[in-house]
Each structure stands twice: as C-alpha cells, then as structure tokens.
Design an enzyme around this catalytic site. Structure first.
Site, mmCIF file in Angstrom:
data_model
loop_
_atom_site.group_PDB
_atom_site.id
_atom_site.type_symbol
_atom_site.label_atom_id
_atom_site.label_comp_id
_atom_site.label_asym_id
_atom_site.label_seq_id
_atom_site.Cartn_x
_atom_site.Cartn_y
_atom_site.Cartn_z
ATOM 1 N N HIS A 176 -34.356 -2.101 -3.434
ATOM 2 C CA HIS A 176 -34.313 -2.516 -4.837
ATOM 3 C C HIS A 176 -35.708 -2.347 -5.439
ATOM 4 O O HIS A 176 -36.635 -1.877 -4.750
ATOM 5 C CB HIS A 176 -33.812 -3.960 -4.959
ATOM 6 C CG HIS A 176 -34.572 -4.929 -4.096
ATOM 7 N ND1 HIS A 176 -35.894 -5.230 -4.294
ATOM 8 C CD2 HIS A 176 -34.199 -5.643 -3.005
ATOM 9 C CE1 HIS A 176 -36.300 -6.099 -3.401
ATOM 10 N NE2 HIS A 176 -35.292 -6.364 -2.585
ATOM 11 N N HIS B 118 -38.818 -3.170 -3.397
ATOM 12 C CA HIS B 118 -39.247 -2.118 -2.462
ATOM 13 C C HIS B 118 -39.864 -0.952 -3.240
ATOM 14 O O HIS B 118 -40.816 -0.321 -2.773
ATOM 15 C CB HIS B 118 -38.061 -1.579 -1.658
ATOM 16 C CG HIS B 118 -37.364 -2.608 -0.819
ATOM 17 N ND1 HIS B 118 -36.128 -3.110 -1.141
ATOM 18 C CD2 HIS B 118 -37.745 -3.223 0.318
ATOM 19 C CE1 HIS B 118 -35.769 -3.982 -0.218
ATOM 20 N NE2 HIS B 118 -36.715 -4.087 0.666
ATOM 21 N N GLY C 50 -44.346 -7.053 0.885
ATOM 22 C CA GLY C 50 -44.225 -7.873 -0.321
ATOM 23 C C GLY C 50 -44.777 -9.278 -0.097
ATOM 24 O O GLY C 50 -44.597 -9.871 0.976
ATOM 25 N N SER D 64 -34.569 -9.738 -4.348
ATOM 26 C CA SER D 64 -34.275 -9.813 -2.917
ATOM 27 C C SER D 64 -32.940 -9.137 -2.672
ATOM 28 O O SER D 64 -32.035 -9.217 -3.523
ATOM 29 C CB SER D 64 -34.181 -11.285 -2.497
ATOM 30 O OG SER D 64 -33.515 -11.401 -1.257
#
Ligand code: PAF
Length: 287
Positions: free
Chosen positions: A36, A39, A149, A187
C-alpha cells in the site's frame, strides 16, 4: 525497464550482482506484500537514495504466533509486482517458504531487552521471527541501506539494535508513518476493518496525539499523559486496548518521569483486527 522477479536466493544474488556491476548502491525494502502507499513511501525514499532498489515480498511464517493469522494474511503477488514496477523497483525477491526455510531452523536472532514488552508481551516469539528473517534477508540481498516504517517502532528499534550488535554492514533508514487524512496509519490490516470499525479507528491516532499534546504542554507524569490518551479511546465499546505505553525511544523501557523525547505506543483491537500505532513527543523545556 521492467521489474525482475527473483524466486530463489541464487537468482536474487545474480540480480543484485548485476546492479552492483553497473555501479549502483543497493536499497532494500523488506515487506510481507499486500503493498500500500506506506510501502510505496519506503520504495520512493529508497529510489531517491540508491541506484538499485530490491523489494522482498515474503509472508514470514516464523513471526506469526497464530496459524490462523498467518493463513489469512493477504497474498497479492501480482498486484505487488505491478506496484513495484510502477514505483521503479529493480528486483522483487518473492521466495516460496521452502526457499527461505529449506530445513528446520536451528539458528535464531534474539534481541534481548527490547522484545519482551509492548507488542512482544502479547506476541511471544514475534520479534525473534522478525529479527531472524531480516538477518537472513540482509545476508541474501546484502544491501547498503534498508528501509523500515516508523509505524512499527518496536520492530525498527529491534532491527537497529541487531544491526549494531552484529556489526551488519547496512544502514537502517526509518521512514515516517503514512496516514489517511483521518490520521489512521496505513496498514495491510486496515483491509480487514468493517465500515463501522474503520469509522472509529482514527480515535487511535487522536489518543496518541492527546498524550503527545499533554507532554508538549509540559506534562511530565506518564500516567497523566496516558489518561489524556485513554479518554479518547474509551468512547467506543468496540475498541479493546491491548496496551498504551510511554517509553524511551531507544531501549523502549517505560519512563517514570518524562524528561526527554518519548515514544507513545499503542496496540488496539477493533473486532478481530489488531492495529498498532505510535508517535514521538518532545517535552517542553522547563522554565
Ligand atoms: O514489517 C514487515 O512487513 C515484516 O515484519 C518484515 C520486516 C518484512 C519481516 O518479515
């Protein structure tokens, strides 16, 4: 140029060697797929800092405590490949499980002290599985820089410590959390939220911000800052708090008094979905 799909360790090493022969530094983004925009940000940052970008897509069985959670983790390799291609990644390493674990594993990486509390207290063995697979991925890809992240703050701290303790020749880069306009952190697990759960999920970030705002205003008592956060979370019975802790950002130990920058970290269940998030807060200097 299109992205190269490598399924084996040998193919990955060859692809990386070609990039190195062309004089490129290697940026590495380890993922479990279901990519998503969060990333995407990691790949974008790697792209700007490195000549070659490798993304791994591997749902790592040894970091799941529950088989059911592993089984239902989203697997979307075709979409992930397109995503990586559009973002300009050079190589996607997407191994089958028996390529990564061809025999029973007898060697693990345990990062002691940083893994027993926060998420570690509720997911025994999780960070051992993460540190072990990341060490293996680093050995396979041998990147110059690796991107993680900040949403997974404990994971990032564990990996930084592993790299320092083992003198691994890779620079770890933490990338700020990407959020929806509502504040909800992106997420892969958000996909599992019902419409109603999604509507209340932004309270998690509001709660973290409430604690951070109290600290930034001068609150030094972690319990008082926690109360400010809990007030935001208590409004909906569908939310179940797993933990909300105020810890020092490196060792992740709870602080008795807020005297420097702190990490405010939480895990919350919304129905069957567990979401984590965190913010850092820097206290106002005493007058
Ligand atoms: O953050 C993740 O997606 C995973 O924990 C990682 C770092 C790819 C290891 O499996």
């Amino acid at each position: 140029m299109s992205v190269e799909l490598a399924r084996t360790v040998a193919e990955t090493r060859l692809a990386v060697a070609r990039l190195r022969d062309a004089g490129k530094t290697i940026g590495f983004v380890p993922t479990m797929g279901a990519l998503h925009a969060g990333h995407g940000r990691l790949i974008d940052v790697a792209r700007t800092e490195c000549g070659g970008v490798v993304v791994s897509v591997f749902v790592n069985p040894i970091q799941f405590n529950q088989q059911a959670d592993y089984d239902r983790y989203p697997r979307t390799i075709e979409a992930d490949l397109t995503f990586c291609e559009e973002r300009g990644a050079d190589v996607v390493f997407a191994p089958p499980v028996d390529e990564m674990y061809p025999r029973p594993l007898r060697t693990h990486v345990d990062v002691e002290g940083l893994t027993e509390h926060l998420c570690g207290a509720f997911r025994p063995g999780h960070f051992r599985g993460v540190a072990t697979v990341v060490a293996k991925l680093f050995a396979i890809v041998q990147p110059d820089r690796a991107y993680f992240g900040e949403k997974d703050a404990q994971q990032l701290a564990v990996i930084r410590r592993m790299v320092a303790d083992l003198h691994l020749p890779v620079t770890i880069v933490g990338v700020p959390t990407v959020r929806e306009p509502s504040g909800l952190a992106l997420s892969s697990r958000n996909q599992r939220l019902s419409e109603k759960e999604r509507a209340i999920a932004p309270a998690i970030y509001r709660a973290l911000r409430a604690a951070a705002a109290a600290i930034e205003r001068g609150e030094r008592d972690p319990q008082a800052a926690k109360c400010a956060a809990l007030a935001e979370l208590s409004c909906d019975a569908r939310m179940r708090l797993e933990y909300l802790e105020i810890v020092d950002p490196e060792e992740l130990q709870p602080v008795a008094e807020i005297a420097g920058p702190v990490l405010i970290a939480t895990a919350v269940w919304l129905g069957e979905t567990r979401l984590i998030d965190n913010v850092t807060a820097v206290p106002r200097r005493g007058e």
